[in-house]
Design a protein around this motif. Sequence first.
Motif, PDB file in Angstrom:
ATOM      1  N   LEU A   1       0.852  -1.177   0.000  1.00  0.00           N
ATOM      2  CA  LEU A   1       0.000   0.000   0.000  1.00  0.00           C
ATOM      3  C   LEU A   1       0.895   1.237   0.000  1.00  0.00           C
ATOM      4  CD1 LEU A   1      -2.781   1.360   0.324  1.00  0.00           C
ATOM      5  CD2 LEU A   1      -2.515   1.063   2.788  1.00  0.00           C
ATOM      6  N   ASP A   2       0.862   2.010  -1.084  1.00  0.00           N
ATOM      7  CA  ASP A   2       1.606   3.269  -1.166  1.00  0.00           C
ATOM      8  C   ASP A   2       0.629   4.406  -0.918  1.00  0.00           C
ATOM      9  OD1 ASP A   2       4.149   2.240  -1.789  1.00  0.00           O
ATOM     10  OD2 ASP A   2       3.620   2.070  -3.899  1.00  0.00           O
ATOM     11  N   ILE A   3       0.974   5.256   0.047  1.00  0.00           N
ATOM     12  CA  ILE A   3       0.142   6.389   0.429  1.00  0.00           C
ATOM     13  C   ILE A   3       0.885   7.661   0.045  1.00  0.00           C
ATOM     14  CG2 ILE A   3      -0.984   7.590   2.340  1.00  0.00           C
ATOM     15  CD1 ILE A   3      -0.766   4.840   3.876  1.00  0.00           C
ATOM     16  N   ASP A   4       0.379   8.395  -0.947  1.00  0.00           N
ATOM     17  CA  ASP A   4       0.944   9.687  -1.304  1.00  0.00           C
ATOM     18  C   ASP A   4       0.220  10.736  -0.475  1.00  0.00           C
ATOM     19  OD1 ASP A   4       2.412   8.258  -3.139  1.00  0.00           O
ATOM     20  OD2 ASP A   4       1.509   9.176  -4.908  1.00  0.00           O
ATOM     21  N   TRP A   5       0.982  11.506   0.297  1.00  0.00           N
ATOM     22  CA  TRP A   5       0.382  12.452   1.231  1.00  0.00           C
ATOM     23  C   TRP A   5       1.240  13.703   1.357  1.00  0.00           C
ATOM     24  CZ3 TRP A   5       2.676  14.118   5.824  1.00  0.00           C
ATOM     25  CH2 TRP A   5       3.846  13.447   6.197  1.00  0.00           C
ATOM     26  N   TYR A   6       0.628  14.754   1.881  1.00  0.00           N
ATOM     27  CA  TYR A   6       1.381  15.961   2.215  1.00  0.00           C
ATOM     28  C   TYR A   6       0.780  16.589   3.461  1.00  0.00           C
ATOM     29  CZ  TYR A   6      -2.244  18.930   0.017  1.00  0.00           C
ATOM     30  OH  TYR A   6      -3.415  19.569  -0.312  1.00  0.00           O
ATOM     31  N   ALA A   7       1.575  17.427   4.112  1.00  0.00           N
ATOM     32  CA  ALA A   7       1.116  18.141   5.307  1.00  0.00           C
ATOM     33  C   ALA A   7       0.443  19.432   4.872  1.00  0.00           C
ATOM     34  CB  ALA A   7       2.288  18.454   6.226  1.00  0.00           C
TER      35      ALA A   7
ATOM     36  N   SER B   1       5.923  21.335   8.834  1.00  0.00           N
ATOM     37  CA  SER B   1       7.137  21.044   8.073  1.00  0.00           C
ATOM     38  C   SER B   1       8.079  20.136   8.859  1.00  0.00           C
ATOM     39  CB  SER B   1       7.848  22.342   7.667  1.00  0.00           C
ATOM     40  OG  SER B   1       8.174  23.100   8.813  1.00  0.00           O
ATOM     41  N   SER B   2       7.538  19.465   9.872  1.00  0.00           N
ATOM     42  CA  SER B   2       8.329  18.502  10.636  1.00  0.00           C
ATOM     43  C   SER B   2       7.389  17.570  11.388  1.00  0.00           C
ATOM     44  CB  SER B   2       9.258  19.218  11.626  1.00  0.00           C
ATOM     45  OG  SER B   2       8.483  19.892  12.609  1.00  0.00           O
ATOM     46  N   GLY B   3       7.950  16.498  11.914  1.00  0.00           N
ATOM     47  CA  GLY B   3       7.183  15.547  12.710  1.00  0.00           C
ATOM     48  C   GLY B   3       6.917  14.252  11.961  1.00  0.00           C
ATOM     49  N   ASN B   4       6.325  13.310  12.676  1.00  0.00           N
ATOM     50  CA  ASN B   4       6.003  11.990  12.125  1.00  0.00           C
ATOM     51  C   ASN B   4       4.495  11.819  11.993  1.00  0.00           C
ATOM     52  OD1 ASN B   4       8.716  11.137  12.178  1.00  0.00           O
ATOM     53  ND2 ASN B   4       8.516  10.467  14.301  1.00  0.00           N
ATOM     54  N   VAL B   5       4.120  11.036  10.983  1.00  0.00           N
ATOM     55  CA  VAL B   5       2.726  10.635  10.796  1.00  0.00           C
ATOM     56  C   VAL B   5       2.689   9.114  10.854  1.00  0.00           C
ATOM     57  CG1 VAL B   5       0.768  10.607   9.215  1.00  0.00           C
ATOM     58  CG2 VAL B   5       2.199  12.632   9.369  1.00  0.00           C
TER      59      VAL B   5
ATOM     60  N   HIS C   1       8.038  13.666   8.131  1.00  0.00           N
ATOM     61  CA  HIS C   1       8.013  14.804   7.220  1.00  0.00           C
ATOM     62  C   HIS C   1       9.462  15.186   6.948  1.00  0.00           C
ATOM     63  CE1 HIS C   1       7.362  18.705   5.481  1.00  0.00           C
ATOM     64  NE2 HIS C   1       6.057  18.496   5.492  1.00  0.00           N
ATOM     65  N   LEU C   2       9.783  15.431   5.691  1.00  0.00           N
ATOM     66  CA  LEU C   2      11.169  15.687   5.305  1.00  0.00           C
ATOM     67  C   LEU C   2      11.590  17.142   5.481  1.00  0.00           C
ATOM     68  CD1 LEU C   2      11.312  13.344   2.203  1.00  0.00           C
ATOM     69  CD2 LEU C   2      12.121  12.907   4.522  1.00  0.00           C
ATOM     70  N   GLY C   3      10.712  17.964   6.023  1.00  0.00           N
ATOM     71  CA  GLY C   3      11.078  19.317   6.438  1.00  0.00           C
ATOM     72  C   GLY C   3      11.104  20.363   5.344  1.00  0.00           C
ATOM     73  N   THR C   4      11.238  21.588   5.748  1.00  0.00           N
ATOM     74  CA  THR C   4      11.372  22.837   4.990  1.00  0.00           C
ATOM     75  C   THR C   4      10.120  23.282   4.245  1.00  0.00           C
ATOM     76  OG1 THR C   4      12.351  21.905   2.958  1.00  0.00           O
ATOM     77  CG2 THR C   4      13.874  22.550   4.720  1.00  0.00           C
ATOM     78  N   THR C   5       9.414  22.415   3.569  1.00  0.00           N
ATOM     79  CA  THR C   5       8.227  22.804   2.805  1.00  0.00           C
ATOM     80  C   THR C   5       7.008  22.104   3.374  1.00  0.00           C
ATOM     81  OG1 THR C   5       9.564  23.042   0.816  1.00  0.00           O
ATOM     82  CG2 THR C   5       7.183  22.874   0.505  1.00  0.00           C
TER      83      THR C   5
ATOM     84  N   THR D   1       3.651  12.710  15.686  1.00  0.00           N
ATOM     85  CA  THR D   1       4.002  13.992  16.296  1.00  0.00           C
ATOM     86  C   THR D   1       3.786  15.190  15.378  1.00  0.00           C
ATOM     87  OG1 THR D   1       6.297  13.680  15.580  1.00  0.00           O
ATOM     88  CG2 THR D   1       5.718  12.907  17.806  1.00  0.00           C
ATOM     89  N   MET D   2       3.343  14.957  14.145  1.00  0.00           N
ATOM     90  CA  MET D   2       3.146  16.078  13.227  1.00  0.00           C
ATOM     91  C   MET D   2       1.837  16.788  13.556  1.00  0.00           C
ATOM     92  SD  MET D   2       3.021  16.215   9.066  1.00  0.00           S
ATOM     93  CE  MET D   2       1.234  16.122   8.929  1.00  0.00           C
ATOM     94  N   THR D   3       1.895  18.097  13.683  1.00  0.00           N
ATOM     95  CA  THR D   3       0.691  18.866  13.966  1.00  0.00           C
ATOM     96  C   THR D   3      -0.083  19.104  12.674  1.00  0.00           C
ATOM     97  OG1 THR D   3       1.881  20.944  13.709  1.00  0.00           O
ATOM     98  CG2 THR D   3       1.740  20.018  15.946  1.00  0.00           C
ATOM     99  N   GLY D   4      -1.366  19.356  12.815  1.00  0.00           N
ATOM    100  CA  GLY D   4      -2.189  19.686  11.659  1.00  0.00           C
ATOM    101  C   GLY D   4      -2.566  18.476  10.831  1.00  0.00           C
TER     102      GLY D   4
END
Length: 169
Positions: A63-69, A73-77, A110-114, A152-155
């Motif tokens: 199962l591949d899940i394409d997602w974005y925050a 711009s940081s944290g784990n899902v 999350h790989l950060g910055t964006t 730990t990712m917010t939002g």
Amino acid sequence: MATVYLQFEPTAFKLDPTNPPQLVFTAGSNFPVDGLAFDGGSTDEVAFVKFRATDYGSGNLTLDIDWYADSASSGNVVWGAQFAAITPDTDSQDVETKAFATANTVTDSHLGTTGQRLHRATITISNLDSLAANDWCILKIYRDASDTGTDTMTGDAIITLLTVSYSDT
């Protein structure tokens, strides 16, 4: 030997009547983006997708899940998936009371910055509920937001595409 790929866009999902993710549509600068927005609070939001396991041969599902925050711009899902299969005309299981197999999960960072950077998380679904070729299947997907020690990712974490793949041999 070939791999079967089934892709599901956000509008293909049935939303949980109690704790659904929000179906979102964003205009974008150059093209529209739709998705299922799973909150980062303490409640696990749930969506379901049905499919037929056409040409299923053997082995685990991927199962591949394409997602974005949405904004972080940081944290784990932590994503979780549960699977159920029924063989039509063979299984005597009531389709309205069928139970899911044990969940499989993955933690993706999350790989950060964006904030709205596209990520791909992969879950190996090994709890297959006696899956056979051409079974009627339902996949439950959720964000394990109640796992506050790991998620730990917010939002919102927004799924834009889900791909199920498996071997036909």
